[in-house]
Design a protein around this motif. Sequence first.
Motif, PDB file in Angstrom:
ATOM      1  N   LYS A 128      -6.602 -12.496  -4.947  1.00 53.91           N
ATOM      2  CA  LYS A 128      -5.160 -12.732  -4.832  1.00 53.91           C
ATOM      3  C   LYS A 128      -4.650 -13.454  -6.073  1.00 53.91           C
ATOM      4  O   LYS A 128      -5.218 -14.471  -6.473  1.00 53.91           O
ATOM      5  N   GLN A 152      -1.393   8.344  -1.640  1.00 57.53           N
ATOM      6  CA  GLN A 152      -2.057   7.064  -1.361  1.00 57.53           C
ATOM      7  C   GLN A 152      -2.870   7.165  -0.063  1.00 57.53           C
ATOM      8  O   GLN A 152      -2.384   7.643   0.970  1.00 57.53           O
ATOM      9  N   ALA A 197      -2.471  -6.319   0.276  1.00 59.89           N
ATOM     10  CA  ALA A 197      -2.042  -4.917   0.288  1.00 59.89           C
ATOM     11  C   ALA A 197      -3.286  -4.052   0.391  1.00 59.89           C
ATOM     12  O   ALA A 197      -3.934  -3.745  -0.615  1.00 59.89           O
ATOM     13  N   PRO A 234       2.457  -2.966   2.446  1.00 57.83           N
ATOM     14  CA  PRO A 234       3.853  -2.543   2.296  1.00 57.83           C
ATOM     15  C   PRO A 234       3.891  -1.420   1.274  1.00 57.83           C
ATOM     16  O   PRO A 234       3.214  -1.493   0.255  1.00 57.83           O
ATOM     17  N   MET A 235       4.651  -0.375   1.527  1.00 58.73           N
ATOM     18  CA  MET A 235       4.641   0.760   0.596  1.00 58.73           C
ATOM     19  C   MET A 235       6.033   1.285   0.263  1.00 58.73           C
ATOM     20  O   MET A 235       6.765   1.742   1.133  1.00 58.73           O
ATOM     21  N   GLU A 236       6.332   1.212  -1.029  1.00 58.73           N
ATOM     22  CA  GLU A 236       7.556   1.820  -1.558  1.00 58.73           C
ATOM     23  C   GLU A 236       7.215   3.060  -2.378  1.00 58.73           C
ATOM     24  O   GLU A 236       8.119   3.725  -2.864  1.00 58.73           O
ATOM     25  N   GLY A 237       5.931   3.277  -2.538  1.00 53.33           N
ATOM     26  CA  GLY A 237       5.476   4.394  -3.366  1.00 53.33           C
ATOM     27  C   GLY A 237       5.491   5.710  -2.614  1.00 53.33           C
ATOM     28  O   GLY A 237       4.446   6.219  -2.194  1.00 53.33           O
ATOM     29  N   GLN A 297      -3.812   5.045   2.024  1.00 54.75           N
ATOM     30  CA  GLN A 297      -3.404   4.257   3.192  1.00 54.75           C
ATOM     31  C   GLN A 297      -2.767   5.145   4.266  1.00 54.75           C
ATOM     32  O   GLN A 297      -2.893   4.890   5.470  1.00 54.75           O
ATOM     33  N   ARG A 322      -4.016 -11.665   4.549  1.00 57.27           N
ATOM     34  CA  ARG A 322      -3.137 -10.516   4.341  1.00 57.27           C
ATOM     35  C   ARG A 322      -3.156 -10.097   2.881  1.00 57.27           C
ATOM     36  O   ARG A 322      -3.035 -10.895   1.979  1.00 57.27           O
ATOM     37  N   ARG A 363      -1.327 -15.311  -7.708  1.00 51.78           N
ATOM     38  CA  ARG A 363       0.014 -15.837  -7.455  1.00 51.78           C
ATOM     39  C   ARG A 363       0.351 -16.869  -8.529  1.00 51.78           C
ATOM     40  O   ARG A 363      -0.542 -17.578  -9.015  1.00 51.78           O
ATOM     41  N   LYS A 423      -5.640  -1.153   0.518  1.00 51.89           N
ATOM     42  CA  LYS A 423      -5.539   0.176  -0.113  1.00 51.89           C
ATOM     43  C   LYS A 423      -6.280   1.255   0.670  1.00 51.89           C
ATOM     44  O   LYS A 423      -6.002   2.442   0.490  1.00 51.89           O
TER      45      LYS A 423
HETATM   46  C1  FMN Z   1       8.137  -3.664  -1.277  1.00 53.97           C
HETATM   47  C2  FMN Z   1       6.725  -3.439  -1.675  1.00 53.97           C
HETATM   48  C3  FMN Z   1       6.285  -2.171  -1.991  1.00 53.97           C
HETATM   49  C4  FMN Z   1       4.945  -1.933  -2.311  1.00 53.97           C
HETATM   50  N1  FMN Z   1       4.501  -0.657  -2.494  1.00 53.97           N
HETATM   51  C5  FMN Z   1       3.167  -0.436  -2.619  1.00 53.97           C
HETATM   52  C6  FMN Z   1       2.645   0.878  -2.631  1.00 53.97           C
HETATM   53  O1  FMN Z   1       3.366   1.883  -2.549  1.00 53.97           O
HETATM   54  N2  FMN Z   1       1.306   1.021  -2.731  1.00 53.97           N
HETATM   55  C7  FMN Z   1       0.451  -0.042  -2.806  1.00 53.97           C
HETATM   56  O2  FMN Z   1      -0.757   0.157  -2.872  1.00 53.97           O
HETATM   57  N3  FMN Z   1       0.920  -1.319  -2.812  1.00 53.97           N
HETATM   58  C8  FMN Z   1       2.248  -1.538  -2.701  1.00 53.97           C
HETATM   59  N4  FMN Z   1       2.721  -2.826  -2.649  1.00 53.97           N
HETATM   60  C9  FMN Z   1       1.757  -3.937  -2.678  1.00 53.97           C
HETATM   61  C10 FMN Z   1       1.888  -4.878  -3.856  1.00 53.97           C
HETATM   62  O3  FMN Z   1       1.409  -4.256  -5.014  1.00 53.97           O
HETATM   63  C11 FMN Z   1       1.148  -6.162  -3.505  1.00 53.97           C
HETATM   64  O4  FMN Z   1       1.745  -6.756  -2.382  1.00 53.97           O
HETATM   65  C12 FMN Z   1       1.103  -7.177  -4.658  1.00 53.97           C
HETATM   66  O5  FMN Z   1       0.418  -6.654  -5.746  1.00 53.97           O
HETATM   67  C13 FMN Z   1       0.457  -8.483  -4.242  1.00 53.97           C
HETATM   68  O6  FMN Z   1      -0.832  -8.272  -3.728  1.00 53.97           O
HETATM   69  P1  FMN Z   1      -1.252  -8.699  -2.237  1.00 53.97           P
HETATM   70  O7  FMN Z   1      -0.192  -8.180  -1.307  1.00 53.97           O
HETATM   71  O8  FMN Z   1      -2.575  -8.005  -2.019  1.00 53.97           O
HETATM   72  O9  FMN Z   1      -1.363 -10.176  -2.195  1.00 53.97           O
HETATM   73  C14 FMN Z   1       4.060  -3.043  -2.373  1.00 53.97           C
HETATM   74  C15 FMN Z   1       4.532  -4.322  -2.087  1.00 53.97           C
HETATM   75  C16 FMN Z   1       5.829  -4.528  -1.711  1.00 53.97           C
HETATM   76  C17 FMN Z   1       6.283  -5.907  -1.345  1.00 53.97           C
END
Ligand code: FMN
Length: 205
Positions: free
Chosen positions: A192, A70, A15, A154-157, A72, A13, A194, A17
């Motif tokens: 990744k 974005q 994020a 996950p996207m808050e953007g 996605q 898993r 962490r 893109k």
């Molecule tokens: C609540 C939340 C909102 C996020 N919003 C975005 C977003 O809008 N666009 C994006 O590309 N990634 C977004 N991310 C992804 C994070 O940047 C990503 O989870 C983090 O850098 C760790 O990388 P990984 O999930 O690939 O392990 C978001 C993550 C979380 C938890």
Amino acid sequence: MDKKVLLDSLYFRHACKLFDKSKKIAQEDIDFILEAGRLSPSSFGMEHWRFLVIENDGLKQMLKPVCWNQAQITTCSHLVILVAKHHDVQDPTYYKKMFQRRGLSAEMLEGYLEKYANFLSNLASPKAWCEKQCYLAAANMMSYAALIGVDSCPMEGFEHDSVEKILEIDTTKESIALMLPFGYRAKEQSQKFRLEAEELVTYIR
Ligand SMILES: Cc1cc2nc3c(=O)[nH]c(=O)nc-3n(C[C@H](O)[C@H](O)[C@H](O)COP(=O)(O)O)c2cc1C
């Protein structure tokens, strides 16, 4: 249960893109992912969420500019919107129903209702409280998706006002907590990063 398989899915898993637009998630797989959301824990068992599942390309196109452009949004197979129900959880008809379904005695039900009403009256932001619960459902959905090889992000953007307007969310009653596109990766996942466990875990024994 093989712990390595489970942990591997958490490494899988990421994020994502960019999704492969040509790959569609099978209905039974999206149902499985949504079921992981539905079965998630929630404070007082209020299930503060509902899930909008967008498959429509025209609607995705309309949303993209208000989601920081974005990729996605338009490349995913299914775009899940986690809607937080801040009106319902404060509505006695709704919350009584949620407690009553447990088959409690009249006395216990009364106790729960009193405790809950008191909790609500001390809440600084019911909206924020509901949105926090949605994040738990989102986490389960992403983890279970990964277990069956489905990618997510996950996207808050995004611009809340604009997205809520497009999706005709009545913001006096609900808000969008976050957006969760699902699909299949178009590229290799990035590295990744962490913190090490030693940097964030403290045992108190
Ligand atoms: C609540 C939340 C909102 C996020 N919003 C975005 C977003 O809008 N666009 C994006 O590309 N990634 C977004 N991310 C992804 C994070 O940047 C990503 O989870 C983090 O850098 C760790 O990388 P990984 O999930 O690939 O392990 C978001 C993550 C979380 C938890």
